[in-house]
Design a protein around this motif. Sequence first.
Motif, PDB file in Angstrom:
ATOM      1  N   GLU A 197       2.322  -1.014  -4.835  1.00 26.69           N
ATOM      2  CA  GLU A 197       1.212  -0.104  -5.127  1.00 26.69           C
ATOM      3  C   GLU A 197       0.428  -0.606  -6.324  1.00 26.69           C
ATOM      4  O   GLU A 197       0.990  -0.833  -7.398  1.00 26.69           O
ATOM      5  CB  GLU A 197       1.762   1.297  -5.401  1.00 26.69           C
ATOM      6  CG  GLU A 197       0.791   2.299  -6.016  1.00 26.69           C
ATOM      7  CD  GLU A 197      -0.409   2.620  -5.137  1.00 26.69           C
ATOM      8  OE1 GLU A 197      -1.182   1.687  -4.824  1.00 26.69           O
ATOM      9  OE2 GLU A 197      -0.563   3.795  -4.763  1.00 26.69           O
ATOM     10  N   GLY A 243       0.817  -1.209   0.000  1.00 29.31           N
ATOM     11  CA  GLY A 243       0.000   0.000   0.000  1.00 29.31           C
ATOM     12  C   GLY A 243       0.846   1.251   0.000  1.00 29.31           C
ATOM     13  O   GLY A 243       1.894   1.303   0.654  1.00 29.31           O
ATOM     14  N   ASN A 245      -9.123  -0.179  -3.216  1.00 30.78           N
ATOM     15  CA  ASN A 245      -9.137  -0.843  -1.911  1.00 30.78           C
ATOM     16  C   ASN A 245     -10.035  -2.072  -1.971  1.00 30.78           C
ATOM     17  O   ASN A 245     -11.244  -1.980  -1.791  1.00 30.78           O
ATOM     18  CB  ASN A 245      -9.615   0.125  -0.827  1.00 30.78           C
ATOM     19  CG  ASN A 245      -8.625   1.234  -0.583  1.00 30.78           C
ATOM     20  OD1 ASN A 245      -7.553   1.280  -1.180  1.00 30.78           O
ATOM     21  ND2 ASN A 245      -8.981   2.160   0.295  1.00 30.78           N
ATOM     22  N   SER A 255       0.197  -5.857  -6.584  1.00 29.33           N
ATOM     23  CA  SER A 255      -0.624  -6.016  -5.378  1.00 29.33           C
ATOM     24  C   SER A 255      -0.266  -7.294  -4.642  1.00 29.33           C
ATOM     25  O   SER A 255       0.081  -8.308  -5.249  1.00 29.33           O
ATOM     26  CB  SER A 255      -2.113  -6.038  -5.744  1.00 29.33           C
ATOM     27  OG  SER A 255      -2.391  -7.036  -6.696  1.00 29.33           O
ATOM     28  N   SER A 257      -3.058  -1.514   2.912  1.00 29.52           N
ATOM     29  CA  SER A 257      -3.699  -1.472   1.598  1.00 29.52           C
ATOM     30  C   SER A 257      -5.161  -1.093   1.649  1.00 29.52           C
ATOM     31  O   SER A 257      -5.939  -1.398   0.744  1.00 29.52           O
ATOM     32  CB  SER A 257      -3.535  -2.835   0.911  1.00 29.52           C
ATOM     33  OG  SER A 257      -3.894  -3.893   1.776  1.00 29.52           O
TER      34      SER A 257
END
Length: 482
Positions: free
Chosen positions: A35, A12, A238, A172, A207
Amino acid sequence: MTNLKFDLIVVGCGVAGLSAAVSAAENCLSVAVLERATRDERGGQSRFTEAYLRMQSETAVTDDFEDFLAENSGFYQDPDYVAESLSERQHWSAQARALPSVDASIISAFSEGVPTTIKWLQENGVKFDFLPTQFLTSTQPRLLPVGGGEAIVETLAAKAESLGATFFYETSGRELRVNQANQVIGLKAHSRVKGGIEFEGEVVVASGGFEGNSEMMTRYLGHRAAYLRPVCKGGYYNRGEGIQMSLDVGAAAGGEYGNYHAEPVDPRSGISEPSIFIFPYGILVNKEGKRFTDEAPGTVDAWYERITRKVYGQTDGIAYCVLDQKVKDIPNYRLGIRTDQPAIEASTIEGLAEKLELPVDDFVQSVERYNAACKGGEYKPLEVDGVCTENLRPAKSNWALPIDKGPFMAYPMISANVFTFGGLKIDEGARVINIDGDPIKGLYAAGETVGMYYRNYCGGTSVLRGLTFGRIAGRTAAGLEV
């Protein structure tokens, strides 16, 4: 699959993740930041927020900071466990250590950590000031970063880069890696460009919540969650993986999973936070053309969330804020209207009903009953004035002026989901707690991924939560005392 090793992997790139990354990197840890967005869009929700901070000065939180959080830290808590939580953590039972409610020690650590965190941010180049807000009436002051959340994101990201942190964009986290002792030793990630990447190191999950995941929203909030949308485009990033992959390795849940922070927005607008905070000066009607709540129980900053949740409960999750031309007499009234869409206007109440596609007779009757109940008094639009209705249900407690000066105006309002309340339980060092009440070695959490709210959101604390516990997470990972 690519294999990479770092001391700390931060999942995150919002204010929580970046605070963790900078605090770890400045204490000589090698840091990776994952990210989901591109570099230009980095920062998630943090990038879009004005970042209101519940502080009375740059060195002190508001007087009600701890009390408000404590009052909304859980429901019907067992008094024996509450008593335990007031002692040192090492003396708590396993049940008390793993409760989803917010520990008093966490609230204290949060409150005490804020001034140091603000000073740290200032040292890293972030500027703060008491700037105008959207609230025409307010109970508590709000400190703001100059340039909003985007300024914090870009300042901290640049600092992290200068300290040697490595950023992995469009990447991610998907699954935590643990050893036989259930210690987190890394995670599996997915890169849009490179495919699977396996990281080795300790992990900070920062995150966000799950407001961008319709399946989790429906699972935890129910079928009406279909009427909700994130308050800004960053919220769609999110998707709850940080929470889910932590629960999958035995993390304890914290916060109210079936709730969220509500904000009234104009569904016609695509800008960030197209909020409608002007509603206390008019009336709210649903699709049946009827009022359903007291529009003005008190200052808008203290009450907008509760009223917005009532909007969410109406047919199709929508209501209409109805105003007349007198609203334009309020100093700086435009501050309370963030939407970029014009009001829907008509010269008559009947005409407005037709434009809103509401039952004309029911809507006209609602306005007439409200107008007849307005008893007058000393109208003070910028403070709670007690100008209320008489013999009307639901009543209106303040700023109750008749709606009788056309052309008449209306804004559609829905409840936006600013962030979800459910997340992970942590200790004072931002270590994630497992279901047996013990810290999971190698796993930390900060920001929306931490479950800290029940019932009513303590306004102006979410960004502070991310900044404060993000910094703490980085320092804890570096072996420093909180």
